[in-house]
Design a protein around this motif. Structure first.
Motif, mmCIF file in Angstrom:
data_model
loop_
_atom_site.group_PDB
_atom_site.id
_atom_site.type_symbol
_atom_site.label_atom_id
_atom_site.label_comp_id
_atom_site.label_asym_id
_atom_site.label_seq_id
_atom_site.Cartn_x
_atom_site.Cartn_y
_atom_site.Cartn_z
ATOM 1 N N ILE A 28 0.762 -1.077 -0.040
ATOM 2 C CA ILE A 28 -0.073 -0.203 0.033
ATOM 3 C C ILE A 28 0.786 1.255 0.019
ATOM 4 O O ILE A 28 1.755 1.421 0.806
ATOM 5 C CB ILE A 28 -0.901 0.065 1.343
ATOM 6 C CG1 ILE A 28 -1.896 -1.212 1.278
ATOM 7 C CG2 ILE A 28 -1.905 1.354 1.475
ATOM 8 C CD1 ILE A 28 -2.723 -1.366 0.604
ATOM 9 N N GLU A 37 0.025 7.482 -0.467
ATOM 10 C CA GLU A 37 -0.828 8.042 -1.018
ATOM 11 C C GLU A 37 -2.303 7.131 -0.560
ATOM 12 O O GLU A 37 -3.168 7.684 -0.559
ATOM 13 C CB GLU A 37 -0.681 8.304 -2.440
ATOM 14 C CG GLU A 37 0.139 9.388 -2.839
ATOM 15 C CD GLU A 37 1.583 8.822 -2.683
ATOM 16 O OE1 GLU A 37 1.765 7.634 -2.719
ATOM 17 O OE2 GLU A 37 2.594 9.715 -2.613
ATOM 18 N N GLN A 38 -2.119 5.858 -1.047
ATOM 19 C CA GLN A 38 -3.413 4.957 -0.637
ATOM 20 C C GLN A 38 -3.730 4.942 0.733
ATOM 21 O O GLN A 38 -4.731 4.959 1.141
ATOM 22 C CB GLN A 38 -2.949 3.677 -1.492
ATOM 23 C CG GLN A 38 -3.028 3.675 -2.829
ATOM 24 C CD GLN A 38 -2.458 2.278 -3.345
ATOM 25 O OE1 GLN A 38 -1.763 1.561 -2.605
ATOM 26 N NE2 GLN A 38 -2.592 1.890 -4.848
ATOM 27 N N GLN A 69 -5.349 -1.074 -7.853
ATOM 28 C CA GLN A 69 -4.287 0.106 -7.949
ATOM 29 C C GLN A 69 -4.887 1.113 -8.657
ATOM 30 O O GLN A 69 -4.210 2.229 -8.868
ATOM 31 C CB GLN A 69 -2.936 -0.238 -8.826
ATOM 32 C CG GLN A 69 -2.169 -1.695 -8.175
ATOM 33 C CD GLN A 69 -1.302 -1.142 -6.923
ATOM 34 O OE1 GLN A 69 -1.454 -0.003 -6.555
ATOM 35 N NE2 GLN A 69 -1.501 -2.042 -5.779
ATOM 36 N N TYR A 86 -9.483 4.646 -5.145
ATOM 37 C CA TYR A 86 -8.991 5.534 -4.011
ATOM 38 C C TYR A 86 -9.723 6.717 -3.900
ATOM 39 O O TYR A 86 -9.161 7.583 -3.093
ATOM 40 C CB TYR A 86 -7.559 5.492 -3.975
ATOM 41 C CG TYR A 86 -6.951 4.059 -3.372
ATOM 42 C CD1 TYR A 86 -6.900 3.715 -2.013
ATOM 43 C CD2 TYR A 86 -6.575 3.259 -4.313
ATOM 44 C CE1 TYR A 86 -6.290 2.603 -1.778
ATOM 45 C CE2 TYR A 86 -5.968 1.987 -3.889
ATOM 46 C CZ TYR A 86 -6.014 1.534 -2.692
ATOM 47 O OH TYR A 86 -5.751 0.459 -2.103
#
Lengths: 301, 126
Positions: free
Chosen positions: A67, A70-71, A184, A189
């Motif tokens: 991860i 940013e995630q 991804q 997100y």
């Protein structure tokens, strides 16, 4: 009669074949590999063993980096939104600004500087603090009401910063396979996406209903003691708060249930932190306690 | 090496034998499992989408009610309820405010100096 007989014969011969295949597939490669390795010179055998260790270490590293920051921040933002939606923010700008300054003071000492820590107050009498992934740290009104000095607040906040620094929540989610590490796409997100909503739900269920592993809590305690001490506070601030917490627990199980449920027993935590303070020969006397400044900021509560 | 050769021959012979009923049965079982999974997904979650909201509403009536509600179930399941709460734009704005409300360097300098606290980073676990 003939086709029937052929069928019976075919069925009879398939069972042994499938068994043979299973046995060969399971044990065949192992036997071949074992025999091949056994015929290698000793030095090469040792090297192969080391390659295995490196591969294992590589896997461990990969597990912790699946991860991105940013995630992680995106997940934390979604968790924070749900916390705010449920508990509501405790609107007290002066107190909130003070908590942010104390939080920033200990966060400066964290070894993790790729995420900024953000601090907010929640409007609930329950006594606890909570760190979502990505540096979103919450403190309850109930906790502030039961703290006696800035050093205690710094100790609590430093513990939460320790969770962020060690990415305890993200690691717990990865271990529990609660995050689809293969996802991804940027849109997954985006705030409010179905995926993020599900992950945030899993984080909250894990954090609030079950808590982290006790080992992660002890680790955050140790990190917190060091951050607070390096910031200039007394290293036993969190310990002092936990002593108060034990009294709160005796009076009101309801106020204490969240923290009690999700953390190891307070006496054990106090003991371990005291051992660290002795081991590192940390000073207590003469270090910042700042009771008066805390009283002034909290309106004497 | 003799054992290896024998194993390799047996493996080749077995593979050459075409599909087996056992393999077909496994495929059928897999299909049935997938069907079951789909059915489970179609089934609505316990309490419905607004199950969590109802809990929040009743708990927010008063502080006392809130604490009693938590104590009743020792708070277990509260995390699940929080996870189901719908988030409004106002909530997201508050989180955005939280993320942007950092003390300024000048504010921090004064704060640290007044408290006789460290103004430099010491690098975590040293």
């Amino acid at each position: 009669m003939k086709p029937e007989g052929r069928t019976q014969k075919a069925e009879g011969s398939h069972l042994p074949r499938s068994v043979i295949i299973s046995v060969l597939l399971l044990f065949g490669p192992c036997l071949i590999a074992a025999e091949a390795v056994a015929q290698l010179p000793g030095g090469i055998r040792d090297r192969l063993g080391r390659v295995g260790d490196i591969a294992k270490k590589g896997k461990d590293t990969a597990d912790s980096t699946q991860i991105t920051t940013e995630q992680e921040v995106a997940i934390g933002r979604e968790v924070a939104a749900k916390m705010v939606a449920y508990f509501k923010v405790y609107e007290n700008p002066k107190l909130a600004a003070y908590v942010r300054r104390v939080g920033e003071t200990v966060a400066m000492q964290s070894e993790r500087q790729d995420v900024a820590c953000h601090f907010e107050l929640l409007d609930t009498p329950v006594v606890n603090a909570f760190a979502a992934p990505g540096g979103f740290v919450f403190v309850t009104r109930g906790l502030i009401e039961n703290i006696g000095s800035e050093a205690e607040l710094a100790g609590v906040l430093a513990h939460e910063v320790g969770h962020v620094a060690a990415r305890h929540v993200v690691r717990a989610l990865q271990r529990g396979k609660l995050i689809q590490t293969g996802v991804q796409e940027a849109r997954a997100y985006m705030p409010g996406s179905q995926y993020l909503d599900g992950v945030a739900g899993a984080v909250l269920e894990r954090m609030i209903d079950r808590g982290l592993d006790p080992g992660d809590e002890y680790d955050a305690d140790q990190r917190g003691v060091l951050y607070a001490y390096n910031a200039g506070y007394r290293p036993d601030g969190l310990g002092m708060f936990l002593e108060t917490f034990e009294k709160i627990r005796a009076q009101s199980e309801a106020k204490a249930s969240w923290l009690s449920r999700t953390h190891p027993p307070a006496p054990e935590r106090i003991q371990r932190m005291a051992e660290l303070i002795v081991k590192r020969a940390m000073d207590i006397e003469g270090r910042a306690l700042l009771q008066e400044r805390f009283k002034a900021a909290t309106g004497g509560k | 090496m003799k054992a290896t050769m024998v194993l390799a021959c047996l493996l080749a012979a077995a593979i050459a034998g075409g599909p087996t009923p056992a393999r077909q049965t496994q495929q059928e079982q897999k299909q049935e499992k997938e069907k079951g999974k789909k059915k489970a997904e179609e089934k609505p979650a316990e309490g419905g989408l607004f199950g969590g909201v109802k809990a929040v509403t009743s708990m927010k009536k008063s502080e006392e009610t809130e604490l009693t509600a938590s104590a009743g179930a020792k708070g277990v399941g509260e995390g699940k309820a929080i996870g189901k709460v719908p988030v409004t734009q106002a909530d997201r704005d508050k989180v955005a405010r939280m993320a942007s409300a950092m003390p300024s360097p000048a504010e921090m300098k004064t704060f640290l100096e007044q408290g006789k606290l460290a103004t430099e980073r010491k690098g975590g676990r040293q």
